[in-house]
Design a protein around this motif. Structure first.
Motif, PDB file in Angstrom:
ATOM      1  N   LEU A   1      11.225  -0.519  -3.586  1.00 46.75           N
ATOM      2  CA  LEU A   1      11.530   0.058  -4.828  1.00 46.75           C
ATOM      3  C   LEU A   1      10.295   0.252  -5.494  1.00 46.75           C
ATOM      4  O   LEU A   1       9.684  -0.705  -6.256  1.00 46.75           O
ATOM      5  N   SER A   2       9.897   1.346  -6.101  1.00 47.68           N
ATOM      6  CA  SER A   2       8.924   1.488  -7.083  1.00 47.68           C
ATOM      7  C   SER A   2       9.055   2.607  -7.980  1.00 47.68           C
ATOM      8  O   SER A   2      10.202   3.338  -7.942  1.00 47.68           O
ATOM      9  N   GLY A   3       8.149   3.430  -8.632  1.00 49.93           N
ATOM     10  CA  GLY A   3       8.183   4.660  -9.442  1.00 49.93           C
ATOM     11  C   GLY A   3       8.136   4.143 -10.754  1.00 49.93           C
ATOM     12  O   GLY A   3       8.043   2.642 -10.884  1.00 49.93           O
ATOM     13  N   ASP A   4       7.919   5.045 -11.620  1.00 48.18           N
ATOM     14  CA  ASP A   4       7.595   4.743 -13.031  1.00 48.18           C
ATOM     15  C   ASP A   4       8.667   3.283 -13.489  1.00 48.18           C
ATOM     16  O   ASP A   4       9.800   3.896 -13.838  1.00 48.18           O
ATOM     17  N   PRO A   5       8.132   2.591 -14.100  1.00 47.67           N
ATOM     18  CA  PRO A   5       9.119   1.250 -14.387  1.00 47.67           C
ATOM     19  C   PRO A   5       9.468   1.451 -15.807  1.00 47.67           C
ATOM     20  O   PRO A   5      10.444   0.788 -16.000  1.00 47.67           O
ATOM     21  N   THR A   6       9.044   2.467 -16.443  1.00 44.90           N
ATOM     22  CA  THR A   6       9.439   2.434 -17.856  1.00 44.90           C
ATOM     23  C   THR A   6      10.977   3.667 -17.499  1.00 44.90           C
ATOM     24  O   THR A   6      11.602   3.867 -18.812  1.00 44.90           O
TER      25      THR A   6
ATOM     26  N   ILE B   1      12.196   3.765  -2.303  1.00 47.83           N
ATOM     27  CA  ILE B   1      12.938   4.340  -3.269  1.00 47.83           C
ATOM     28  C   ILE B   1      12.236   4.712  -4.641  1.00 47.83           C
ATOM     29  O   ILE B   1      11.686   3.608  -5.234  1.00 47.83           O
ATOM     30  N   ASP B   2      12.063   5.985  -4.881  1.00 48.06           N
ATOM     31  CA  ASP B   2      11.466   6.187  -6.467  1.00 48.06           C
ATOM     32  C   ASP B   2      12.695   5.824  -7.376  1.00 48.06           C
ATOM     33  O   ASP B   2      13.540   6.706  -7.313  1.00 48.06           O
ATOM     34  N   ARG B   3      12.515   4.862  -8.231  1.00 52.46           N
ATOM     35  CA  ARG B   3      13.487   4.560  -9.183  1.00 52.46           C
ATOM     36  C   ARG B   3      14.076   5.901 -10.124  1.00 52.46           C
ATOM     37  O   ARG B   3      15.289   5.838 -10.781  1.00 52.46           O
TER      38      ARG B   3
ATOM     39  N   THR C   1      -3.819  -3.950  -2.113  1.00 50.28           N
ATOM     40  CA  THR C   1      -4.573  -2.652  -2.857  1.00 50.28           C
ATOM     41  C   THR C   1      -3.866  -2.007  -3.838  1.00 50.28           C
ATOM     42  O   THR C   1      -4.266  -1.610  -4.665  1.00 50.28           O
ATOM     43  N   ASP C   2      -2.634  -1.798  -3.347  1.00 52.61           N
ATOM     44  CA  ASP C   2      -1.591  -0.997  -4.080  1.00 52.61           C
ATOM     45  C   ASP C   2      -1.781   0.411  -3.854  1.00 52.61           C
ATOM     46  O   ASP C   2      -1.105   1.316  -3.043  1.00 52.61           O
ATOM     47  N   ASP C   3      -2.896   1.075  -4.322  1.00 52.19           N
ATOM     48  CA  ASP C   3      -3.366   2.430  -4.173  1.00 52.19           C
ATOM     49  C   ASP C   3      -4.866   2.385  -4.052  1.00 52.19           C
ATOM     50  O   ASP C   3      -5.691   2.759  -4.949  1.00 52.19           O
ATOM     51  N   LYS C   4      -5.485   2.122  -2.736  1.00 53.81           N
ATOM     52  CA  LYS C   4      -6.846   2.067  -2.711  1.00 53.81           C
ATOM     53  C   LYS C   4      -7.674   3.152  -2.985  1.00 53.81           C
ATOM     54  O   LYS C   4      -9.037   3.274  -3.196  1.00 53.81           O
TER      55      LYS C   4
ATOM     56  N   ALA D   1       0.655  -1.166  -0.023  1.00 55.75           N
ATOM     57  CA  ALA D   1      -0.092   0.071  -0.032  1.00 55.75           C
ATOM     58  C   ALA D   1       0.872   1.316  -0.120  1.00 55.75           C
ATOM     59  O   ALA D   1       1.682   1.656   1.007  1.00 55.75           O
ATOM     60  N   HIS D   2       0.814   2.144  -1.035  1.00 54.33           N
ATOM     61  CA  HIS D   2       1.473   3.304  -1.307  1.00 54.33           C
ATOM     62  C   HIS D   2       0.737   4.295  -0.646  1.00 54.33           C
ATOM     63  O   HIS D   2      -0.553   4.284  -0.835  1.00 54.33           O
ATOM     64  N   LEU D   3       1.475   5.063   0.461  1.00 56.00           N
ATOM     65  CA  LEU D   3       0.531   6.086   1.361  1.00 56.00           C
ATOM     66  C   LEU D   3      -0.287   6.918   0.338  1.00 56.00           C
ATOM     67  O   LEU D   3      -1.235   7.064   0.560  1.00 56.00           O
ATOM     68  N   ASN D   4       0.461   7.783  -0.469  1.00 57.83           N
ATOM     69  CA  ASN D   4      -0.080   8.753  -1.088  1.00 57.83           C
ATOM     70  C   ASN D   4      -1.259   8.125  -2.171  1.00 57.83           C
ATOM     71  O   ASN D   4      -2.160   8.971  -2.703  1.00 57.83           O
ATOM     72  N   GLY D   5      -1.291   6.915  -2.393  1.00 58.72           N
ATOM     73  CA  GLY D   5      -2.195   6.118  -3.652  1.00 58.72           C
ATOM     74  C   GLY D   5      -3.314   5.863  -2.925  1.00 58.72           C
ATOM     75  O   GLY D   5      -4.304   5.308  -3.250  1.00 58.72           O
ATOM     76  N   SER D   6      -3.097   5.763  -1.483  1.00 56.20           N
ATOM     77  CA  SER D   6      -4.239   5.113  -0.468  1.00 56.20           C
ATOM     78  C   SER D   6      -5.085   6.118   0.173  1.00 56.20           C
ATOM     79  O   SER D   6      -5.832   5.771   0.734  1.00 56.20           O
TER      80      SER D   6
ATOM     81  N   LEU E   1      10.486  -5.310  -3.828  1.00 62.91           N
ATOM     82  CA  LEU E   1      10.849  -4.798  -4.960  1.00 62.91           C
ATOM     83  C   LEU E   1       9.698  -4.971  -6.043  1.00 62.91           C
ATOM     84  O   LEU E   1       9.213  -5.992  -6.235  1.00 62.91           O
ATOM     85  N   HIS E   2       9.269  -3.762  -6.904  1.00 60.75           N
ATOM     86  CA  HIS E   2       8.359  -3.805  -7.726  1.00 60.75           C
ATOM     87  C   HIS E   2       9.297  -4.594  -8.839  1.00 60.75           C
ATOM     88  O   HIS E   2      10.476  -3.959  -9.164  1.00 60.75           O
ATOM     89  N   MET E   3       8.734  -5.533  -9.585  1.00 60.06           N
ATOM     90  CA  MET E   3       9.633  -6.381 -10.614  1.00 60.06           C
ATOM     91  C   MET E   3       8.713  -6.667 -11.865  1.00 60.06           C
ATOM     92  O   MET E   3       7.591  -6.972 -11.730  1.00 60.06           O
TER      93      MET E   3
ATOM     94  N   LEU F   1       2.733  -0.044   5.437  1.00 62.48           N
ATOM     95  CA  LEU F   1       2.787   1.161   4.424  1.00 62.48           C
ATOM     96  C   LEU F   1       3.974   1.474   3.944  1.00 62.48           C
ATOM     97  O   LEU F   1       5.035   1.224   4.556  1.00 62.48           O
ATOM     98  N   ARG F   2       3.851   1.902   2.691  1.00 65.99           N
ATOM     99  CA  ARG F   2       5.287   2.348   2.094  1.00 65.99           C
ATOM    100  C   ARG F   2       5.082   3.674   1.386  1.00 65.99           C
ATOM    101  O   ARG F   2       4.087   4.310   0.950  1.00 65.99           O
ATOM    102  N   SER F   3       6.108   4.403   1.628  1.00 61.46           N
ATOM    103  CA  SER F   3       5.846   5.941   0.833  1.00 61.46           C
ATOM    104  C   SER F   3       7.435   6.532   0.814  1.00 61.46           C
ATOM    105  O   SER F   3       8.132   6.285   1.297  1.00 61.46           O
ATOM    106  N   THR F   4       7.329   7.234   0.014  1.00 62.37           N
ATOM    107  CA  THR F   4       8.765   7.969  -1.028  1.00 62.37           C
ATOM    108  C   THR F   4       8.849   9.192  -0.209  1.00 62.37           C
ATOM    109  O   THR F   4       8.060  10.003  -0.235  1.00 62.37           O
ATOM    110  N   PRO F   5       9.925   9.533   0.846  1.00 64.71           N
ATOM    111  CA  PRO F   5      10.225  10.544   1.522  1.00 64.71           C
ATOM    112  C   PRO F   5      10.596  11.732   0.437  1.00 64.71           C
ATOM    113  O   PRO F   5      11.240  11.651  -0.546  1.00 64.71           O
TER     114      PRO F   5
END
Ligand code: 5GP
Length: 342
Positions: A168-173, A136-138, A281-284, A14-19, A196-198, A93-97
């Motif tokens: 580890l998250s953020g835009d995978p592209t 970590i935002d990649r 949920t990822d981002d509820k 669960a990403h904090l700001n997506g939730s 890790l998002h993979m 919970l996970r979140s990018t500082p």
């Protein structure tokens, strides 16, 4: 629906700001009317789909609304209470500082605000055990990744077991995991767990090969790992050999269009293998869902009996990053609650 709501659950992705819920967005908008942000910009409703790119634009809008310590405290407390109301008994919970010059928000005070929210909920007697993964935002590259790991290490020691790992998250592209390996290795060596998002998009095969050398403690999505999705048997074999649990986010993947339909979701493949899969949920807030709905969706799409759904939530306990004592407490809770539900 009552069964899924009453089911005791574990939320691990669960990403904090997506939730952030509609109600909380409402309060944020009231705090910052000058931003001219509307609800339609922060959530993707029923039947709607967006490209993954568009989803990342939504996060940017939310970040504008959440840019002070007070915002983070409020958002985190609301999110924790909403998960608790959905009978989630353990939440990571996970979140990018982030730092914001205008509001004097620093990455350190960001993490402190999340920890304060967790502690306040505990003091208020909210019935949920909450831990934090520093993200970590990649997109931000290796230096920021290393800085983030150091921050997590400091808080791991000072937070009394509340900070348990790294995400580890953020835009995978964008970017390549190769350059992030030193930071991730350091995190692992200092005792932080790795989620890790993979293989969220098809182009990440080589990166997934590399990241599996760590190996991670859990995998976010892993949509394109298996051969039927263009991945490979050797990747699957390695994930199975290390018994690395997959965090499964059905609504997010379908609304974000990395998976064409619920019935074609990779959950089916891994579940049939008997591999540990955790429904999340990822981002509820962004995807307008909750964990009960995700369990119900898994049951209806893949024909799971109530017993099977129960086992799915029970097995999620094995995958939490908190220590053995916490797992034992949770297993005890599940044992006590089972007769009332099945
Ligand atoms: P935050 O870290 O600000 O609390 O939560 C929002 C952030 O989580 C986004 O900016 C993005 O970095 C990450 N995130 C949320 N959902 C996803 C997802 O589905 N995939 C990936 N790769 N990252 C995500």
């Amino acid at each position: 629906a009552a069964f899924y709501k009453e089911l005791p659950k574990v939320e691990l992705h669960a990403h904090l700001n997506g939730s952030v819920s509609v109600q909380t967005v409402e309060r944020l908008i009231q705090r910052k009317p000058h931003l001219n942000i509307e609800h339609s910009m922060t959530a993707i409703g029923k039947g709607q789909r967006r490209t993954l790119d568009e989803c990342f634009e939504v996060f940017k809008v939310i970040h504008k609304l959440v840019d002070t310590e007070e915002d983070i405290l409020m958002v985190a407390k609301d999110v924790i209470k909403e998960f608790a109301a959905d009978n989630v008994k353990y939440l990571e919970l996970r979140s990018t500082p982030r730092e914001e010059k205008d509001t004097r928000l620093t990455k350190k005070s960001y993490v402190e605000a999340v920890i304060k929210a967790i502690q306040q909920c505990k003091n208020e007697g909210v019935d949920i055990d909450v831990r934090f993964l520093v993200a970590i935002d990649r997109r931000n590259g290796p230096e920021v990744a290393l800085e983030t790991v150091k921050l997590a290490e400091d808080f791991m020691l000072s937070s009394g077991d509340l900070v348990v790992g790294i995400d580890l998250s953020g835009d995978p592209t964008v970017g390549h995991g190769r350059v992030l390996l030193p930071a991730l290795e350091r995190a692992r060596n200092s005792g932080l767990k790795l989620s890790l998002h993979m293989s969220e998009v098809p182009s990440q095969l080589e990166e997934s090969e590399l990241l599996l050398n760590l190996p991670p403690d859990r995998i976010g999505h892993g949509t394109f790992l298996h051969p039927e999705m263009g991945g490979s048997q050797s990747l699957v074999d390695r994930v199975v050999k290390h018994q690395i649990p997959l965090e499964i986010c059905l609504t997010s993947n379908v609304k974000g269009q990395t998976v064409p339909s619920y019935s074609q979701h990779h959950f089916r493949y891994w579940y049939q293998l008997g591999h540990p899969c955790v429904i999340c949920t990822d981002d509820k807030g962004v995807f307008c869902t909750d964990l009960s709905q995700e369990y119900q969706l898994a049951a209806s799409t893949f024909g799971l009996s109530r017993d099977a759904v129960w086992r799915l939530s029970e097995r999620a306990v094995d995958c939490v990053f908190a220590g053995e004592a916490v797992k034992q407490q949770l297993r005890q809770k599940w044992t006590e609650l089972q007769p009332g539900l099945l």
